[in-house]
Design an enzyme around this catalytic site. Structure first.
Site, PDB file in Angstrom:
ATOM      1  N   CYS A  21      -2.166   8.992   2.341  1.00 50.19           N
ATOM      2  CA  CYS A  21      -1.939   8.468   0.996  1.00 50.19           C
ATOM      3  C   CYS A  21      -3.102   8.834   0.071  1.00 50.19           C
ATOM      4  O   CYS A  21      -2.895   9.166  -1.087  1.00 50.19           O
ATOM      5  CB  CYS A  21      -1.724   6.963   1.054  1.00 50.19           C
ATOM      6  SG  CYS A  21      -3.011   6.133   1.974  1.00 50.19           S
ATOM      7  N   GLU A  46       0.881  -1.170   0.000  1.00 50.10           N
ATOM      8  CA  GLU A  46       0.000   0.000   0.000  1.00 50.10           C
ATOM      9  C   GLU A  46       0.917   1.218   0.000  1.00 50.10           C
ATOM     10  O   GLU A  46       1.474   1.571   1.044  1.00 50.10           O
ATOM     11  CB  GLU A  46      -0.880   0.006   1.261  1.00 50.10           C
ATOM     12  CG  GLU A  46      -1.802  -1.182   1.395  1.00 50.10           C
ATOM     13  CD  GLU A  46      -2.984  -1.124   0.454  1.00 50.10           C
ATOM     14  OE1 GLU A  46      -3.162  -0.102  -0.233  1.00 50.10           O
ATOM     15  OE2 GLU A  46      -3.735  -2.107   0.400  1.00 50.10           O
TER      16      GLU A  46
END
Ligand code: NAP
Length: 474
Positions: A263, A229
């Site tokens: 993110c 990720e």
């Protein structure tokens, strides 16, 4: 490597932690391995009960958890409280749903007998996590793997050792058996050593492309499964028909939540030309209203960044962007407080060859683009090496969804705020990584999808398609 808690609001060193020894790593691997075998014979309902208790203990200790997080990495206390509650929600969801998700599934087959896929544990999983959501990142991997019976070793970021240890303690004190999650202050070599160890069967990493690529390389070398990720430069597209009041109210939050250190933060705003001026004006207005200060104080709405290093890196990136032609519409001025504050900043006129067009700005800096057609908006949104998430405001949600279909990312939200909930898959494509966390997909990240075919006896009269010789040797 120094594991330290440094309060980014006061700059005070709160606590230092010694690095783990190789002996501690070996013990964690062995405990985990033994627990993997114990879990295999245990009813999953027992772990569900333990996970529910973990959720309850998280809620009971939410004030301590949230304050520790705010002091360690600077996020606003209200945001830290939200993160803590989300961890409890994730734990409860997997406690309630994992048994069903992991039930064997029958497959229709032309073969003789009954075919089923069984979902089983694989072994110890290594977890490498970042500081920006220090609890939630742990829980995304912990809850599903605990339920399937994969013990875990955690290497958290070097600037969030206190949150890492506190969550590991809460999990252990709630009754999870020893080895379920072992937090260790590992150096990079020890992480590689753990990944190489035969008792470890996979590695889940959330972080930058740099660490993702290093860890995935080690995993590949040792034929271990990995999920990554990584970063993102999520587009926030504003098309004709969008409700500007909703857009204005969500856009600034989308960029400043967690002080822009997320993110899936909206990093590139792509706005139709007829709405551009109003959009920029309202973003500027909202950015100008935030109040920097002590993140423990409820009145504060702009938190410090997590470290001095992060703030300095962002400043360098903004300076580079300006040198390459970006125009500062708002911000980029010092904030007269001792903490690691960065003034919310809006950049426009960012060309394709500007580094700010291609590199992630991990802090409260918005880049705004003007486009004249929807096709141009989609093309710009996809002009990125990243592919994590995105937002589309389009008025008509069906049309918004058609646009969403064309965006090359793992998640798109139409006319909406961003969500992360346990039932929704989380992850990206391109250089944002691979694999998914949360949801059924996250449950399956490190399981053995084992085919079991059973029949009362082989059907020797019908060998077509079978991997046995159809030739009669008789
Ligand atoms: P980072 O430097 O990659 O750190 C992440 C973790 O990896 C830390 O625990 C770090 O440890 C460790 N690490 C770094 N290099 C390593 C190596 N060679 N071997 C083993 N471990 C290593 O990431 P960051 O810059 O702090 O975090 C921000 C990045 O994470 C951003 O790009 C952000 O977009 C991304 N992120 C992605 C998601 C997602 O779900 N897609 C969520 C949050 C953040 P040390 O701290 O000790 O270096």
């Amino acid at each position: 490597m120094a594991y330290q808690t440094i309060n980014p609001y006061t700059n005070e060193t709160v606590k230092e932690y010694p690095e783990a020894t190789d002996q501690q790593l070996e013990e964690a691997l062995q405990n985990g391995h033994e627990l993997y075998h114990t879990f295999k014979t245990q009813d999953i309902k027992e772990r569900a009960e333990q996970l529910r208790q973990i959720a309850a203990n998280i809620r009971e200790r939410s004030t301590e958890l949230a304050r520790t997080c705010t002091i360690e990495m600077g996020k606003l206390l209200a945001e830290a409280e939200g993160e803590v509650e989300l961890c409890a929600v994730i734990a409860d969801w997997y406690a309630d749903n994992a048994e069903e998700l992991l039930k064997p599934e029958e497959i229709e087959t032309g073969a003789n007998g009954k075919a089923e896929v069984h979902y089983q544990s694989t072994g110890v999983i290594m977890m490498v996590e970042p500081w920006n959501f220090p609890y939630y990142q742990i829980m995304r991997v912990f809850a599903p793997n605990f339920m399937v019976g994969n013990p875990m070793i955690l290497k958290h970021a070097s600037n969030t050792p206190s949150t890492a240890q506190l969550m590991a303690d809460v999990i252990s004190e709630a009754g999870a058996p020893k080895g379920s999650l072992t937090n260790l202050f590992l150096n990079y070599d020890q992480v590689s050593k753990a990944i190489a160890d035969p008792r470890v069967q996979g590695v889940a990493l959330t972080g930058s492309e740099r660490s993702g690529s290093t860890v995935a390389k080690t995993a590949g070398e040792h034929l271990k499964k990995s999920t990554l990720e990584l970063g993102g430069m999520d587009p926030f597209i504003v098309l004709d028909g969008a409700n500007m009041d909703e857009v204005a109210d969500i856009a600034w939050r989308s960029r400043l939540y967690n002080c822009g250190q997320e993110c899936t933060s909206s990093k590139r705003f792509i706005v139709m030309e007829n709405m551009y001026d109003e959009f920029v004006e309202r973003l500027k207005d909202n950015f100008s209203k935030v109040k920097p200060g002590d993140p423990l104080d409820e009145a504060t709405t702009l938190a410090p960044m997590n470290t001095k290093k992060a703030k300095e890196k962002l400043q360098e990136q903004v300076d580079e962007a300006i040198k390459a032609g970006a125009h500062v519409v708002y911000g980029n001025e010092p904030i007269d407080l001792p903490g690691q504050f960065f003034m919310p900043t809006i950049l426009t006129d960012v060309d394709r060859d500007n580094p700010a067009h291609t590199t992630e700005l991990f802090g409260p800096v918005a880049v705004v683009y003007k486009v004249s057609t929807e096709e141009e908006a989609i093309k710009l949104a996809n002009d990125s090496s990243y592919g994590l998430g995105g937002t589309v405001f389009a008025g008509d949600s069906e049309h918004g969804a058609e646009v969403a279909e064309k965006i090359e990312t793992g998640m798109v939200f139409v006319n909406n705020i961003r969500y992360s909930l346990p039932e929704l898959p989380f992850g990206g494509v391109k250089r944002s990584g691979y694999g998914r966390e949360l949801s059924k997909l996250g449950q399956m990240a490190f399981v053995n999808e084992k085919l079991i075919m059973k029949a009362d006896k082989p059907d020797m009269d019908n060998l077509a398609g079978g991997l046995v010789s159809p030739v009669d040797l008789g």
